[in-house]
Design a protein around this motif. Structure first.
Motif, PDB file in Angstrom:
ATOM      1  N   ILE A 141    -120.133   7.333  11.824  1.00  0.00           N
ATOM      2  CA  ILE A 141    -121.587   7.403  11.603  1.00  0.00           C
ATOM      3  C   ILE A 141    -121.782   7.983  10.213  1.00  0.00           C
ATOM      4  O   ILE A 141    -121.427   9.132   9.951  1.00  0.00           O
ATOM      5  CB  ILE A 141    -122.276   8.270  12.680  1.00  0.00           C
TER       6      ILE A 141
ATOM      7  N   LYS B  83    -129.841   7.382  19.784  1.00  0.00           N
ATOM      8  CA  LYS B  83    -129.554   6.214  18.934  1.00  0.00           C
ATOM      9  C   LYS B  83    -128.839   6.648  17.652  1.00  0.00           C
ATOM     10  O   LYS B  83    -129.170   7.695  17.089  1.00  0.00           O
ATOM     11  CB  LYS B  83    -130.850   5.521  18.520  1.00  0.00           C
ATOM     12  N   ALA B  84    -127.913   5.844  17.226  1.00  0.00           N
ATOM     13  CA  ALA B  84    -127.263   6.109  15.935  1.00  0.00           C
ATOM     14  C   ALA B  84    -126.856   4.768  15.341  1.00  0.00           C
ATOM     15  O   ALA B  84    -126.618   3.797  16.066  1.00  0.00           O
ATOM     16  CB  ALA B  84    -126.038   6.990  16.129  1.00  0.00           C
TER      17      ALA B  84
ATOM     18  N   PHE C 148    -118.950  12.859  18.584  1.00  0.00           N
ATOM     19  CA  PHE C 148    -119.630  11.587  18.891  1.00  0.00           C
ATOM     20  C   PHE C 148    -118.718  10.693  19.721  1.00  0.00           C
ATOM     21  O   PHE C 148    -117.505  10.585  19.442  1.00  0.00           O
ATOM     22  CB  PHE C 148    -119.939  10.801  17.609  1.00  0.00           C
TER      23      PHE C 148
ATOM     24  N   SER D  14    -122.926  13.107   9.056  1.00  0.00           N
ATOM     25  CA  SER D  14    -123.293  11.961   9.923  1.00  0.00           C
ATOM     26  C   SER D  14    -124.772  11.951  10.290  1.00  0.00           C
ATOM     27  O   SER D  14    -125.150  12.109  11.459  1.00  0.00           O
ATOM     28  CB  SER D  14    -122.457  11.963  11.209  1.00  0.00           C
ATOM     29  N   THR D  15    -125.583  11.718   9.296  1.00  0.00           N
ATOM     30  CA  THR D  15    -127.025  11.846   9.543  1.00  0.00           C
ATOM     31  C   THR D  15    -127.707  10.539   9.960  1.00  0.00           C
ATOM     32  O   THR D  15    -128.911  10.534  10.173  1.00  0.00           O
ATOM     33  CB  THR D  15    -127.727  12.402   8.290  1.00  0.00           C
TER      34      THR D  15
ATOM     35  N   THR E 220    -126.900  15.128  15.471  1.00  0.00           N
ATOM     36  CA  THR E 220    -125.570  15.250  14.895  1.00  0.00           C
ATOM     37  C   THR E 220    -125.079  16.684  15.089  1.00  0.00           C
ATOM     38  O   THR E 220    -125.891  17.598  15.310  1.00  0.00           O
ATOM     39  CB  THR E 220    -125.582  14.865  13.392  1.00  0.00           C
TER      40      THR E 220
ATOM     41  N   ILE F 249    -135.523   8.663  11.317  1.00  0.00           N
ATOM     42  CA  ILE F 249    -134.485   8.484  12.333  1.00  0.00           C
ATOM     43  C   ILE F 249    -135.084   8.500  13.725  1.00  0.00           C
ATOM     44  O   ILE F 249    -134.679   7.764  14.605  1.00  0.00           O
ATOM     45  CB  ILE F 249    -133.428   9.596  12.170  1.00  0.00           C
TER      46      ILE F 249
ATOM     47  N   SER G 158    -127.876   9.389  12.656  1.00  0.00           N
ATOM     48  CA  SER G 158    -127.913   9.548  14.105  1.00  0.00           C
ATOM     49  C   SER G 158    -129.089  10.455  14.449  1.00  0.00           C
ATOM     50  O   SER G 158    -129.428  11.355  13.680  1.00  0.00           O
ATOM     51  CB  SER G 158    -126.610  10.202  14.573  1.00  0.00           C
ATOM     52  N   GLN G 159    -129.687  10.198  15.614  1.00  0.00           N
ATOM     53  CA  GLN G 159    -130.833  11.048  15.994  1.00  0.00           C
ATOM     54  C   GLN G 159    -130.401  12.489  16.236  1.00  0.00           C
ATOM     55  O   GLN G 159    -131.186  13.415  16.065  1.00  0.00           O
ATOM     56  CB  GLN G 159    -131.526  10.463  17.232  1.00  0.00           C
TER      57      GLN G 159
END
Ligand SMILES: NC(=O)C1=CN([C@@H]2O[C@H](COP(=O)(O)OP(=O)(O)OC[C@H]3O[C@@H](n4cnc5c(N)ncnc54)[C@H](OP(=O)(O)O)[C@@H]3O)[C@@H](O)[C@H]2O)C=CC1
Ligand SMILES: N[C@@H](CCC(=O)N[C@@H](CSC=O)C(=O)NCC(=O)O)C(=O)O
Length: 876
Positions: A66, A11-12, A133, A147-148, A153, A345, A150-151
């Motif tokens: 992201i 997930k992001a 990504f 790009s944090t 990166t 996250i 996101s589960q």
């Protein structure tokens, strides 16, 4: 690592366009290439710069992307040539790299690094100038090289700071940007000296960190300037000594010279200007990026300073939120009281508060813990979370209780000392902590592994319940049509992973329930073996389809799995500890059921539901046999249920109309019937059992005979069973016409000792066909007369009535008739009326309109007002 070298789908929060809400998407994250690191992000905070780029003001901003750059996580895998970090390391991704090789890094004059900046500014990775990504093949840009949101990166190895694994990641994520920027602006850029005067414009996180840095540098005055005067109170705790609100002044109030450090990020086109004379006469303009700190070298140092309590971090966190709440977190940014919002996250939150609460709860409810405490003379405190939710539940009595229970040896920690709780908890021995973890859900207890290294594996020692609860995912699969092909392997992997890590030798209870068919038989066989090896006492296996019924290819539990023939590892006394066995939508044949009945002498409760292969169940009297409750439900081919066991107290059946020879069941006092044949089963009960008149509790679910209109048509002529000892009657009916009330009323009449009556009414709310049939079922005059007669009696012993699904929007007579029960029962003390659909009341998919429910509630209230008896009435 199982995921190493694989694309991970996770997930992001994706920013598709500037200023449009972020969307939580399933994103594919490619494996790290040479010089890259893939990180599992656990916590990320939101910084104003994220909002700045999201708002479309950043000239470098690229969409879709992201966002996120203030986070902490754990390395999942590394690409070729990465030597300084490895899988499992706790890290903080750094938007400002530090390669230690480039001209800038070597200069000793700046913390800016030139190695990967060109790629991070362009939203790609340096190696191939591509993004890692994508969503179904469409690339999504990186942001600031981090790009944090996101589960997972991927970042450059020069942008990863490895930190002390003891540090709580939900706190130290802030050391990825805001706090170091403020501290460094003072220490590294302005180089504030003792006695200096510092003015800070903007008292957000960065501004307050400046204040903290200024105070620690020995500034004599720290002046906070903000357009919101309320911020002064908070700012004082960070070192601000004076406050100015520009709105209170219409002309400049201060002139002088000194060093200005620009921190704030301004949109393209925005400029600052001054007359050269200002600089000529001693004013200095500087700027700072990440407070001038060298990221890879100094972030770990800042983490150590935090652990030694030399710098603040926790104090900047005003909100803890979840990934799904990220848009709300952005909106909160503009609220005055808001500093950093930390977003979990992966999953939800587990904090020491949860553990404290759990500790108190188990201390109060479980003797074993208090005994445990008594035995340990060295342990002399108990932690009392005086958190408000708890206080509401138990109030001041909790204090009294604890003081009484542990006498004077239990100093109580009050809320004002809450800051020392983590410290005290860390003093508790592991065995106590494990005991406490037993009271958390599996997910929460596993999440404690993030608290620090000490907690990392504690949860694997739990010996209470392993419940693999995926009810939310099942619900989503049902209503949102979430893909089974994606969710099934995820669930199976989760169970396998947890079982692989579990280290306690024994386990009290194992619960597994998901939409898994026989293609997962190898996994499920292993889970059954796990249950045997851990000597579980309660085993609950359920593999229903999306709608809660049978799957086309259900999991088949073969006798060979139980008899060592496949795994060869089970001991001959496997499952000898089993007390409760619930197999739901597990295909078992007669041999398997016989195996459990023969071998498990401690078995007390057995429930077999939804098995296509079960033909015969025979429970015969034998020494030491303890079975008290037996349920055989929804087994379509069942032919015989033969029971002879003196301990049996409760029996449940839902299936074809078959003979059930019952012998020697003198203690049988509770019976449940469900399914299409409920009424026939109940009516034939005397010939089936012979024991019906001795029942104390009877539960009949007639709701699935919805299309069997014959029952309704025959309702006036139906015979009721003999219920001379019945104390409790629970009925579920499909309430589609007035006649439905007749049979239950006859039953109440036939049960002179009845104490409690509970009725669930199901409504088929959206089925037009059923509405049409309703017309055919409208009563004629004669039937209405009979109906009224059926409810014309008084009952002396009913004290409690519960009506669920009491909605009058379908049928006017029915509402009135049911409410008459209140009149019939002359000794009534308590009535509960719930107007919601009994099955859907907890579901967001409730398809009865709120106005209709309100109408029903109003009707009940009007009735209640007319009623003069002193009874306790609850309307839900
Ligand atoms: N150079 C660097 O390395 C870094 C720069 N930044 C930048 O620093 C700035 C602050 O970031 P952050 O602390 O996260 O943001 P915050 O939103 O937490 O803080 C900004 C503060 O300034 C206040 N403010 C807004 N307008 C004015 C004004 N006209 N006069 C005085 N105060 C005002 C805000 O009040 P209110 O809440 O009422 O709006 C808020 O309290 C941002 O521009 C961010 O992009 C951040 C990190 C690193
Ligand atoms: N991309 C923007 C500039 C954004 C910016 O100034 N970023 C700061 C960090 S802000 C952190 O929250 C920074 O340190 N920049 C240095 C760098 O190398 O990016 C623009 O183009 O205006």
């Amino acid at each position: 690592m199982a995921t190493q070298g694989q694309v991970i789908t996770c997930k992001a929060a994706v920013a598709w366009e500037p200023n449009k809400p972020l969307v939580i998407e399933d994103v594919q994250v490619a494996p790290p290439q040479a010089g890259e690191v893939r990180i599992k992000i656990l916590f990320t905070a939101l910084c104003h710069t994220d909002a700045y780029t999201w708002g479309g003001k950043d000239p470098e901003g690229l969409f879709p992307c992201i966002l996120g750059h203030e986070a902490a996580g754990i390395v999942e895998s590394v690409g070729e040539g990465v030597t300084e970090v490895q899988a499992g390391d706790h890290v903080i991704p750094c938007y400002q790299a530090e390669c230690r090789e480039c001209k800038f890094c070597k200069s000793g004059k700046t913390n800016l690094c030139g190695k990967v900046r060109v790629a991070t500014g362009a939203g790609v990775m340096m190696n191939d100038r591509q993004s890692r990504f994508s969503i179904n093949g469409k690339p999504i840009f990186h942001f600031m090289g981090t790009s944090t949101f996101s589960q997972y990166t991927v970042v450059h190895d020069v942008s990863v700071a490895k930190i002390n694994p003891q540090a709580p990641l939900d706190k130290v994520c802030l050391l990825g940007c805001g706090v170091p920027t403020g501290l460094g602006a003072v220490w590294n850029t302005a180089k504030v000296e003792p006695g200096s005067i510092v003015a800070i414009f903007g008292l957000g996180t960065v501004g307050l960190a400046v204040a903290e840095g200024a105070k620690s540098a020995g500034a004599s005055r720290v002046i906070g300037i903000d357009i919101d005067s309320k911020k002064y109170d908070t700012a004082k705790h960070f070192g601000v000594t004076e406050f100015v609100n520009p709105k209170d002044h219409d002309k400049p109030i201060q002139q002088g010279w000194g060093t200005s450090v620009i921190v704030g990020v301004a949109a393209s086109g925005q400029e600052i200007s001054t007359r050269p004379f200002q600089l000529v006469t001693g004013r200095v303009w500087k700027g700072t990026a990440f407070g001038g700190f060298k990221s890879r070298t100094q972030v770990p140092w800042l983490v150590e300073k935090y652990l030694k309590k030399e710098i603040k971090v926790d104090e900047y966190i005003t909100h803890n939120m979840k990934l799904g709440e990220i848009n709300e977190a952005f909106h909160l940014m503009h609220e005055g009281g808001c500093l950093r919002r930390v977003v979990a996250i992966l999953g939800g939150w587990v904090s020491l508060d949860t553990i404290q609460r759990s500790l108190l709860w188990c201390a109060m409810t479980r003797n074993e813990l208090s005994e445990f405490y008594r035995c340990r003379r060295g342990l002399k405190f108990i932690l009392v979370p005086s958190l408000s939710p708890f206080r509401t539940i138990i109030g001041g009595r909790a204090w009294m209780f604890l003081v009484e229970r542990w006498k004077c040896s239990v100093p109580v920690v009050r809320q004002s000392q809450a800051h020392i709780l983590p410290h005290l908890i860390s003093k508790l021995p592991d065995d106590i902590l494990v005991l406490v973890l037993n009271f958390l859900s599996l997910r929460d207890s596993a999440r404690t592994s993030l608290l620090s290294r000490r907690w990392k594996n504690l949860w694997t020692l739990i010996s209470g319940t392993l419940e693999f609860d995926a009810s939310k995912t099942m619900e989503d699969m049902r209503w949102l049509r979430k893909e089974r092909s994606f969710e099934r392997p995820r669930y199976a992997n989760w169970v396998n992973r947890v079982m692989g890590k579990h280290r306690s030798l024994k386990l009290e209870e194992l619960k597994i329930c998901f939409d898994l068919d026989n293609s997962y038989c190898l996994d499920i066989n292993k889970w059954v073996e796990f249950a045997a090896v851990k000597e579980v006492k309660k085993l609950d296996l359920g593999f229903p389809g999306r709608w809660g019924g049978m799957l086309r290819n259900p999991y088949c539990l073969h006798i060979s799995v139980l008899c060592n023939k496949i795994w060869g590892k089970l001991r001959s006394d496997a499952f000898c500890s089993l007390t409760d066995l619930n197999l739901s939508f597990v295909d078992v044949n007669d041999d398997v059921v016989e195996y459990f009945l023969d071998k498990c002498h401690n078995l007390v409760n057995l429930c077999i539901k939804g098995s296509n292969s079960l033909i015969k169940v025979e429970v015969s009297e034998c020494e030491g046999f303890n079975l008290k409750s037996l349920k055989i439900l929804e087994c379509p081919l069942i032919k015989v249920v033969k029971i002879s066991t003196p301990n049996l107290v409760s029996f449940g059946y839902d299936g074809p109309l078959i003979d059930m020879p019952f012998n020697k069941v003198p203690n049988l006092s509770e019976v449940y019937f469900g399914g299409n044949n409920t009424i026939s089963l109940a009516n034939r009960s005397k010939e089936l059992f012979g024991y019906f008149s001795m029942l104390k509790i009877l539960k009949l679910d007639m709701s699935s005979s919805v299309y069997n209109f014959n029952h309704v048509a025959r309702a006036f002529d139906t015979q009721v069973p003999e219920l001379s000892n019945l104390e409790q009657l629970e009925l579920s009916i499909m309430a589609y016409c007035d006649q439905c009330i007749i049979w239950p009323c006859l039953m109440i009449k036939a049960a002179p000792l009845l104490h409690r009556f509970s009725m669930k009414m199901m409504f088929k709310c959206t089925d037009q066909d059923l509405y049409d049939r309703d017309d055919q079922l409208l009563l004629n005059e004669d039937q209405i007369r009979k109906l009224r007669e059926a409810v014309l009696f008084t009952h002396q012993s009913v004290k409690e009535v519960e009506l669920y699904g009491f909605s009058d929007h379908r049928n006017i007579h029915m509402a009135e008739l049911w409410l008459r029960l209140v009149d019939i029962a002359v000794s009534l003390e308590k009535v509960t009326i719930d107007v919601r659909h009994p099955c859907l009341k907890e579901s967001p998919w409730l398809n009865v309109k709120t106005q209709e429910l309100d109408k029903a509630r109003e009707r009940v209230r009007l009735f209640v007002q007319k009623h003069s008896k002193p009874i306790d009435i609850l309307v839900l």
